[in-house]
Motif scaffolding. Structure first.
Motif, PDB file in Angstrom:
ATOM      1  N   LEU A 109       0.830  -1.209   0.000  1.00 13.99           N
ATOM      2  CA  LEU A 109       0.000   0.000   0.000  1.00 13.99           C
ATOM      3  C   LEU A 109       0.863   1.257   0.000  1.00 13.99           C
ATOM      4  O   LEU A 109       0.577   2.230  -0.700  1.00 13.99           O
ATOM      5  N   ILE A 110       1.923   1.227   0.795  1.00 15.26           N
ATOM      6  CA  ILE A 110       2.807   2.392   0.897  1.00 15.26           C
ATOM      7  C   ILE A 110       3.491   2.662  -0.441  1.00 15.26           C
ATOM      8  O   ILE A 110       3.555   3.808  -0.909  1.00 15.26           O
ATOM      9  N   ASN A 111       3.994   1.609  -1.071  1.00 18.01           N
ATOM     10  CA  ASN A 111       4.692   1.788  -2.349  1.00 18.01           C
ATOM     11  C   ASN A 111       3.759   2.243  -3.465  1.00 18.01           C
ATOM     12  O   ASN A 111       4.142   3.033  -4.326  1.00 18.01           O
ATOM     13  N   LEU A 112       2.521   1.735  -3.465  1.00 20.87           N
ATOM     14  CA  LEU A 112       1.578   2.063  -4.535  1.00 20.87           C
ATOM     15  C   LEU A 112       0.961   3.440  -4.382  1.00 20.87           C
ATOM     16  O   LEU A 112       0.815   4.187  -5.349  1.00 20.87           O
ATOM     17  N   PHE A 113       0.574   3.785  -3.136  1.00 29.11           N
ATOM     18  CA  PHE A 113      -0.233   4.998  -2.924  1.00 29.11           C
ATOM     19  C   PHE A 113       0.452   6.079  -2.109  1.00 29.11           C
ATOM     20  O   PHE A 113      -0.042   7.202  -2.053  1.00 29.11           O
ATOM     21  N   GLN A 114       1.555   5.760  -1.471  1.00 24.41           N
ATOM     22  CA  GLN A 114       2.272   6.717  -0.631  1.00 24.41           C
ATOM     23  C   GLN A 114       1.319   7.479   0.305  1.00 24.41           C
ATOM     24  O   GLN A 114       1.263   8.715   0.293  1.00 24.41           O
ATOM     25  N   PRO A 115       0.543   6.767   1.128  1.00 20.50           N
ATOM     26  CA  PRO A 115      -0.413   7.437   2.021  1.00 20.50           C
ATOM     27  C   PRO A 115       0.293   8.133   3.179  1.00 20.50           C
ATOM     28  O   PRO A 115       1.443   7.807   3.520  1.00 20.50           O
ATOM     29  N   GLU A 116      -0.393   9.102   3.762  1.00 20.46           N
ATOM     30  CA  GLU A 116       0.135   9.763   4.952  1.00 20.46           C
ATOM     31  C   GLU A 116      -0.141   8.936   6.207  1.00 20.46           C
ATOM     32  O   GLU A 116       0.589   9.014   7.184  1.00 20.46           O
ATOM     33  N   ARG A 117      -1.226   8.143   6.133  1.00 20.30           N
ATOM     34  CA  ARG A 117      -1.601   7.390   7.326  1.00 20.30           C
ATOM     35  C   ARG A 117      -2.342   6.119   6.931  1.00 20.30           C
ATOM     36  O   ARG A 117      -3.120   6.109   5.994  1.00 20.30           O
ATOM     37  N   ILE A 118      -2.085   5.038   7.669  1.00 24.27           N
ATOM     38  CA  ILE A 118      -2.811   3.779   7.521  1.00 24.27           C
ATOM     39  C   ILE A 118      -3.409   3.451   8.882  1.00 24.27           C
ATOM     40  O   ILE A 118      -2.705   3.438   9.894  1.00 24.27           O
ATOM     41  N   LEU A 119      -4.713   3.204   8.907  1.00 23.76           N
ATOM     42  CA  LEU A 119      -5.397   2.884  10.164  1.00 23.76           C
ATOM     43  C   LEU A 119      -5.881   1.443  10.133  1.00 23.76           C
ATOM     44  O   LEU A 119      -6.464   0.998   9.157  1.00 23.76           O
ATOM     45  N   VAL A 120      -5.636   0.729  11.219  1.00 21.55           N
ATOM     46  CA  VAL A 120      -6.062  -0.655  11.357  1.00 21.55           C
ATOM     47  C   VAL A 120      -7.408  -0.677  12.058  1.00 21.55           C
ATOM     48  O   VAL A 120      -7.586  -0.041  13.101  1.00 21.55           O
ATOM     49  N   GLY A 121      -8.376  -1.391  11.485  1.00 18.00           N
ATOM     50  CA  GLY A 121      -9.710  -1.447  12.087  1.00 18.00           C
ATOM     51  C   GLY A 121     -10.299  -2.831  11.967  1.00 18.00           C
ATOM     52  O   GLY A 121      -9.597  -3.809  11.701  1.00 18.00           O
ATOM     53  N   GLY A 122     -11.616  -2.920  12.143  1.00 19.53           N
ATOM     54  CA  GLY A 122     -12.286  -4.215  12.123  1.00 19.53           C
ATOM     55  C   GLY A 122     -12.076  -4.938  13.438  1.00 19.53           C
ATOM     56  O   GLY A 122     -11.103  -4.672  14.156  1.00 19.53           O
ATOM     57  N   TRP A 123     -12.967  -5.873  13.763  1.00 20.03           N
ATOM     58  CA  TRP A 123     -12.866  -6.515  15.071  1.00 20.03           C
ATOM     59  C   TRP A 123     -11.562  -7.295  15.215  1.00 20.03           C
ATOM     60  O   TRP A 123     -10.919  -7.261  16.272  1.00 20.03           O
ATOM     61  N   ALA A 124     -11.126  -7.981  14.149  1.00 11.96           N
ATOM     62  CA  ALA A 124      -9.887  -8.754  14.234  1.00 11.96           C
ATOM     63  C   ALA A 124      -8.675  -7.826  14.279  1.00 11.96           C
ATOM     64  O   ALA A 124      -7.744  -8.031  15.066  1.00 11.96           O
ATOM     65  N   GLY A 125      -8.689  -6.802  13.439  1.00 18.21           N
ATOM     66  CA  GLY A 125      -7.577  -5.853  13.419  1.00 18.21           C
ATOM     67  C   GLY A 125      -7.403  -5.142  14.751  1.00 18.21           C
ATOM     68  O   GLY A 125      -6.274  -4.916  15.207  1.00 18.21           O
ATOM     69  N   LEU A 126      -8.511  -4.807  15.403  1.00 15.32           N
ATOM     70  CA  LEU A 126      -8.428  -4.125  16.688  1.00 15.32           C
ATOM     71  C   LEU A 126      -7.886  -5.057  17.769  1.00 15.32           C
ATOM     72  O   LEU A 126      -7.132  -4.630  18.652  1.00 15.32           O
ATOM     73  N   GLN A 127      -8.263  -6.335  17.715  1.00 12.19           N
ATOM     74  CA  GLN A 127      -7.736  -7.300  18.685  1.00 12.19           C
ATOM     75  C   GLN A 127      -6.246  -7.527  18.486  1.00 12.19           C
ATOM     76  O   GLN A 127      -5.464  -7.523  19.434  1.00 12.19           O
ATOM     77  N   LEU A 128      -5.849  -7.731  17.231  1.00 12.99           N
ATOM     78  CA  LEU A 128      -4.454  -8.032  16.944  1.00 12.99           C
ATOM     79  C   LEU A 128      -3.568  -6.796  17.067  1.00 12.99           C
ATOM     80  O   LEU A 128      -2.438  -6.877  17.558  1.00 12.99           O
ATOM     81  N   GLY A 129      -4.095  -5.661  16.627  1.00 20.34           N
ATOM     82  CA  GLY A 129      -3.295  -4.442  16.592  1.00 20.34           C
ATOM     83  C   GLY A 129      -2.787  -4.007  17.949  1.00 20.34           C
ATOM     84  O   GLY A 129      -1.664  -3.502  18.076  1.00 20.34           O
ATOM     85  N   THR A 130      -3.585  -4.199  18.974  1.00 25.05           N
ATOM     86  CA  THR A 130      -3.155  -3.784  20.305  1.00 25.05           C
ATOM     87  C   THR A 130      -1.943  -4.588  20.769  1.00 25.05           C
ATOM     88  O   THR A 130      -1.196  -4.136  21.635  1.00 25.05           O
ATOM     89  N   ARG A 131      -1.752  -5.780  20.199  1.00 25.14           N
ATOM     90  CA  ARG A 131      -0.642  -6.635  20.596  1.00 25.14           C
ATOM     91  C   ARG A 131       0.629  -6.400  19.777  1.00 25.14           C
ATOM     92  O   ARG A 131       1.722  -6.323  20.331  1.00 25.14           O
ATOM     93  N   PHE A 132       0.499  -6.321  18.439  1.00 30.16           N
ATOM     94  CA  PHE A 132       1.738  -6.236  17.661  1.00 30.16           C
ATOM     95  C   PHE A 132       1.712  -5.226  16.532  1.00 30.16           C
ATOM     96  O   PHE A 132       2.364  -5.431  15.498  1.00 30.16           O
ATOM     97  N   LEU A 133       1.020  -4.124  16.718  1.00 26.24           N
ATOM     98  CA  LEU A 133       1.021  -3.091  15.686  1.00 26.24           C
ATOM     99  C   LEU A 133       2.432  -2.539  15.459  1.00 26.24           C
ATOM    100  O   LEU A 133       2.822  -2.255  14.330  1.00 26.24           O
ATOM    101  N   GLU A 134       3.189  -2.405  16.533  1.00 34.84           N
ATOM    102  CA  GLU A 134       4.555  -1.886  16.410  1.00 34.84           C
ATOM    103  C   GLU A 134       5.412  -2.831  15.555  1.00 34.84           C
ATOM    104  O   GLU A 134       6.200  -2.387  14.723  1.00 34.84           O
ATOM    105  N   THR A 135       5.219  -4.133  15.750  1.00 29.16           N
ATOM    106  CA  THR A 135       5.966  -5.117  14.953  1.00 29.16           C
ATOM    107  C   THR A 135       5.557  -5.048  13.488  1.00 29.16           C
ATOM    108  O   THR A 135       6.399  -5.088  12.581  1.00 29.16           O
TER     109      THR A 135
END
Length: 205
Positions: A109-135
């Motif tokens: 996504l970064i290479n194709l669109f060069q966004p300023e921000r990517i947000l993780v959502g959805g029930w699974a993304g919110l559960q997983l993101g709190t654990r390893f978003l930094e990774t």
């Protein structure tokens, strides 16, 4: 985006293709990979409950921090003597691999669109993101081109599991405001008699 190929001749995705990101990082696929590796999701549980169980197995709570459910935390027990539950190595390995796949997907996504921000959502993304978003962010910047990777922020969404629904609901509002709050103009089309098209076809020949 979930159906970008991240592995040639990889796992079969539910869309029918092979090697899709969703076949490795989607909630259903994540639980299936855990099961294949020897994990034991709760029998008959829905995906959300099973994913919660997987995270709990990989990251067990410290003794004395739960609501009296850990061994040794029953009334009268000494919390200091409670045995510490060891992390499930299988669950940890599957989650670590998933973080790398997600990071590689973000890099696309970064290479194709060069966004300023990517947000993780959805029930699974919110559960997983709190654990390893930094990774995940680390892998994204490792796999992406350095210039756009240095200019993107990856964080957690704030709209909860209904972000997609909310986003879809905003589309007609955005169109309405783009027209200055006016209704869309519609052209009046006069109904043509059935013979008119026949005449036009003959004139063309």
């Amino acid at each position: 985006w979930g159906h970008l190929t991240v592995r040639v001749r990889g796992r079969r995705c539910r869309c029918g293709a092979q090697g899709c990101l969703e076949a490795y990082a989607g909630a259903e696929a994540l639980l299936e990979r855990w099961r294949e590796a020897g994990g034991e999701p709760p029998a008959g549980a829905d995906e959300e409950t099973a994913l919660t169980a997987m995270l709990a197995a990989a990251y067990p709570a410290e003794p004395g921090t739960g609501p009296g459910t850990e061994p040794g935390t029953e009334p009268g027990a000494d919390p200091g003597t409670a045995p510490r539950t060891e992390p499930d190595a299988t669950a940890l390995a599957v989650l670590a691999e998933t973080a790398e796949y997600l990071g590689a997907g973000f890099a696309d996504l970064i290479n194709l669109f060069q966004p300023e921000r990517i947000l993780v959502g959805g029930w699974a993304g919110l559960q997983l993101g709190t654990r390893f978003l930094e990774t995940v962010s680390g892998y994204a910047k490792q796999y992406a081109l350095s210039y756009p990777a240095a200019r993107v922020a990856i964080g957690m969404g704030t709209l909860g599991p209904d972000a997609v629904t909310v986003g879809a609901a905003i589309l007609p509002l955005a169109d309405f405001f783009a027209r200055g709050g006016r209704r869309a103009e519609t052209e009046t089309v006069e109904e043509q008699p059935a013979w008119a098209s026949t005449v036009r076809d003959r004139e063309a020949h």
